[in-house]
Every structure is written in structure tokens, then in C-alpha cells.
Design an enzyme around this catalytic site. Structure first.
Site, mmCIF file in Angstrom:
data_model
loop_
_atom_site.group_PDB
_atom_site.id
_atom_site.type_symbol
_atom_site.label_atom_id
_atom_site.label_comp_id
_atom_site.label_asym_id
_atom_site.label_seq_id
_atom_site.Cartn_x
_atom_site.Cartn_y
_atom_site.Cartn_z
ATOM 1 N N GLU A 144 82.897 23.725 54.891
ATOM 2 C CA GLU A 144 83.447 23.549 56.237
ATOM 3 C C GLU A 144 84.669 22.652 56.242
ATOM 4 O O GLU A 144 84.577 21.479 55.876
ATOM 5 C CB GLU A 144 82.386 22.932 57.159
ATOM 6 N N GLU A 242 77.140 22.066 68.100
ATOM 7 C CA GLU A 242 77.357 20.759 67.483
ATOM 8 C C GLU A 242 78.315 19.955 68.365
ATOM 9 O O GLU A 242 79.475 19.737 68.033
ATOM 10 C CB GLU A 242 77.919 20.908 66.070
#
Length: 263
Positions: A144, A242
């Protein structure tokens, strides 16, 4: 169909101090899946909470060393810590097997300026080893890009770098995780980025920009447009929530019903 999972690093933290407790709350409030950090000290409790609730773990972060500032964001790219990475990967895989999680976030770690030129080689080498181990366990790893405002000096800090590494790996089970919050900070241009990296994307996470709060909050990102593009893209796996609730987690969950009803 859009499917949303609760990221338990961010959601339900105001009412439960443990991952197991947050899993129970996520289940009570309608989530069918969660994303979690490696649950140090509560492996048994988390496994039991998963069993009792029937909730899925859609993503787990690799085990990290929270006691060390240089390693608390991962060890995958850290020169000299290859054995630590192997240990963390193996223990994460073993736990993931017990809770039937198929996707592990391989956190890169922060750059040591003195060893900057060695990070790339270490990262690629560790990911190649991870690819083989994950394949043997029917799992995938995701990397990521994280923006510099969230984690200064994080090694995996650009989509171009991620693309270069994935091309070198040539692995079907090391893929790209796209967090729209980080994407907007790093390069923006959601539509073209999605088109460019569509073949390697395996996971999405969401939050509004710049405050990393609920997707329906005022901000830079139009989630009506983004969710339609994700659906057209053909992605049908879980989308990780998130974000940091503006008030409480439960008070901020109303936005989800809008997108579920539209389907």
C-alpha cells in the site's frame, strides 16, 4: 455490489480497547467483515470472537514490533531485518489460517537514510519470498502506498514505485492496495490511476480528504462517483472503512445505508 468492512484500527476504538471487543461491536452494528491489525496478546480471544459472530476478516496487517519506532510500521523493506520479516510473516500466516483470512497487508517500514539505497533490494527480495509462501497457503499479500503526511519517510510512498516493484516481482499473489485517502494525497487523479493499475489492484480502502473522516463528510473526494467507478471496474471484494469518525463510530455509519439501498 458494494461490500464494506470495518477497519478496527479506526472504528469502534472509542468503546472497545481490544480487537475482540471491536469485532463484537462491528457485528452488532451490521458489518459482515472487518480489517484488523495482527492482534498481539489476544489471538485466542479474536479467534473466538470471529467464531461466535461469524464475521469475516477481509484483511490483516502483518505482525509488527510496536515497541520499536523504526519497526512499528513494518519490516518488509528494512535492510538487516530479513529474519524478523520472515518471523512476522510466518506468524501472521499461521493466525490468518485459523481465522480463514486470505489477504495480508505487507507493511514496508520507514526509510533509514543511511541505508536508503538498500531498501529497494531488501523489499523486492522479501516480497519474492513472501509470494511463494503465501501462494503455498492460498493467500495474497498487498502493498500500500501511504502518503507522507500520514507516515513520514514510509518506504512505499508512491504508486509509481509500487508499480515498478510489482512488475519486477511478476507474481499473481502480491498485489496493490489502494486507499483513496492516500491516493488523493500522493497523486490524485483517481480515474486515470484506477485505469492504469487496474490489473494489479486487489483491495480498496476509503476515507474523506483532508480530514480522514466519513466518506460523506465535506471534502475533496466525490464518493458517489468513486463507488460507481469501482463497481464498473468490476471489483466485488470488501472495501475497507479506514477513517476516523468525526464523533462516534455508530453516529457516523448512516452513510453506508445510502449505498447499500442504491444497489
Amino acid at each position: 455490489m458494494l461490500k464494506f468492512s470495518a477497519n478496527l484500527n479506526f472504528l469502534f476504538t472509542e468503546t472497545a480497547s481490544t480487537i475482540a471487543g471491536r469485532i463484537k461491536l462491528a457485528d452488532q452494528h451490521g458489518f459482515q467483515a472487518v480489517e484488523i491489525p495482527y492482534p498481539v496478546g489476544e489471538l485466542i480471544d479474536v479467534a473466538q470472537a470471529i467464531k461466535e459472530s461469524g464475521i469475516l476478516i477481509s484483511l490483516i496487517n502483518i505482525s509488527i514490533d510496536n515497541t520499536n519506532d523504526e519497526l512499528k510500521y513494518g519490516s518488509t523493506s528494512i535492510p538487516g531485518e530479513e529474519k524478523l520479516f520472515q518471523k512476522q510473516l510466518n506468524e501472521t500466516i499461521e493466525f490468518a489460517k485459523t481465522v480463514n483470512c486470505k489477504k495480508i497487508h505487507l507493511m514496508a517500514g520507514v526509510v533509514n537514510k543511511k541505508l536508503e539505497c538498500e531498501h529497494y533490494a531488501t523489499y523486492v527480495s522479501n516480497l519474492k519470498e513472501a509470494a511463494d509462501i503465501l501462494l503455498a497457503n492460498n493467500m495474497i499479500g498487498v502493498i500500500e502506498p501511504i502518503n507522507k503526511y500520514a507516515i513520514p519517510s514510509y518506504y512505499m510512498d508512491s504508486f509509481a514505485k509500487a508499480s515498478t516493484i510489482l512488475k519486477e516481482l511478476k507474481s499473481n499473489n502480491i498485489k496493490l492496495m489502494v486507499d483513496l485517502y492516500h491516493l488523493q494525497h500522493i497523486c490524485g487523479n483517481f480515474t486515470k490511476t484506477l485505469e492504469e493499475y487496474r490489473d494489479v489492484i486487489a483491495h480498496f480502502q476509503i476515507a474523506q480528504v483532508p480530514n480522514r473522516d466519513e466518506p460523506d463528510s465535506p471534502g475533496e473526494l466525490n464518493y458517489d462517483y468513486i463507488f460507481k467507478k469501482i463497481q464498473l471496474f468490476g471489483y466485488d471484494d470488501w472495501i475497507g472503512c479506514e477513517y476516523k469518525p468525526k464523533k462516534t463510530t455508530v453516529a457516523g455509519l448512516k452513510w453506508i445505508s445510502k449505498y447499500i439501498k442504491e444497489q
